[in-house]
Design a protein around this motif. Sequence first.
Motif, PDB file in Angstrom:
ATOM      1  N   ALA A   7      -3.121   4.488  -9.324  1.00 39.06           N
ATOM      2  CA  ALA A   7      -4.233   3.793  -8.677  1.00 39.06           C
ATOM      3  C   ALA A   7      -3.781   2.530  -7.956  1.00 39.06           C
ATOM      4  N   GLY A   8      -2.688   1.946  -8.411  1.00 41.23           N
ATOM      5  CA  GLY A   8      -2.224   0.678  -7.842  1.00 41.23           C
ATOM      6  C   GLY A   8      -2.630  -0.516  -8.666  1.00 41.23           C
ATOM      7  N   THR A  52      -6.639   7.166  -5.880  1.00 40.20           N
ATOM      8  CA  THR A  52      -7.138   5.858  -5.453  1.00 40.20           C
ATOM      9  C   THR A  52      -8.660   5.858  -5.381  1.00 40.20           C
ATOM     10  N   ASP A 102       0.808  -1.216   0.000  1.00 39.95           N
ATOM     11  CA  ASP A 102       0.000   0.000   0.000  1.00 39.95           C
ATOM     12  C   ASP A 102       0.845   1.272   0.000  1.00 39.95           C
ATOM     13  N   PRO A 111       2.680   1.912  -4.512  1.00 35.06           N
ATOM     14  CA  PRO A 111       1.588   1.652  -5.454  1.00 35.06           C
ATOM     15  C   PRO A 111       2.029   1.264  -6.859  1.00 35.06           C
ATOM     16  N   PRO A 127      -7.993  -1.506  -9.231  1.00 31.53           N
ATOM     17  CA  PRO A 127      -8.558  -0.271  -8.689  1.00 31.53           C
ATOM     18  C   PRO A 127      -8.870   0.771  -9.758  1.00 31.53           C
TER      19      PRO A 127
END
Length: 349
Positions: free
Chosen positions: A256-257, A235, A88, A91, A261
């Motif tokens: 956004a990762g 995010t 987290d 990313p 997502p």
Amino acid sequence: MRLRTHLVRMRDKDVWRCAREEIPEHRAVLVELDADGESGWGEASAFMTAVYNSETDTVVKRLNELDLEGLDPRQPEQTWYRLAHQLDDCPFALAALDVAAHDLAARLAGVPLFEHLGLPVPEGLPSSYSIGLDTVDVMVDKLNRTPGWGLYKVKLAKADDLHVLRALREHTDAPFWVDGNACWQPEALFEVLDELPGLGVIALEQPFAVTEIEGQLAARDRSPVPIFADESVTTPEQVRPAAGRFDGINVKVLKAGGLTPALAMLRECRELGVASMLGCLPESSAGASAAAHIAWLADHVDLDTVALLDIDTGTGARLDDTGRIRLAGGAGTGFVPDWTSPAHEGSGA
């Protein structure tokens, strides 16, 4: 599944510049996931490393610490949900892993990524072309080298640098999307807001710093053109609160990762009636090809990184002479690494 990492270096045809920084060379980590004789590919760019913890050595270290035992290569969303909490704070590493997992799952299924995701084919959708910050003459030359595109994204150092837009306007009738990269001052923008529609500006992107909430609210109230978030919304959990401050959101897979997502963000934008752009960072065909497959969900597309590159990591989705998406074909994203490219010289695995 087995994970491998490959260090790469790319270069654009022109040095990439915006109001915030100048990047003569792009460094990244290509992420390869393989299972059952197939490989899926993702990419983590070393971009704004202090903000996104995206230095290549950090990305490689964090990815190599992951335990992939028991993960199903045909269920990429499950992989994301299982591993997201471990990355987290990193990313781009999570995004590269997620893109590779989606690519691998689609290749194992023998279908293009968009089909595996249940989306319409994005072939032919138009992208904007970015005119990076430079002297006015050079910016005009960049535009003239890419005639016929339907939208030009113009980087401006200051909100009141309208002489740049006037010079560009002499060479095209296409609309402008103006990007401040979070570096403008509200007072300077307020002084020129009413002039923007007459110059063919259809949107402003992230004019102010993320912390300038009061200025952003005032700008949205007064602006005759929509204002899109970039750095302010990265995010899924930030989308709904931002709907009260921005007219649109630029969704980027890396920030956004991952695709998982990013898809959620684009769908929530539609649900809320908030406009969306699907954007990119300085990336190679590995990252851009994956994003191209979800382009149908966005109102606007800005995947011109592959058109800006002079040195790429391989082949994949492309933009034609007018900026329209041309998929590579085949299963997954269609990306194929080119190990003879200078991008791989001196890379490690």
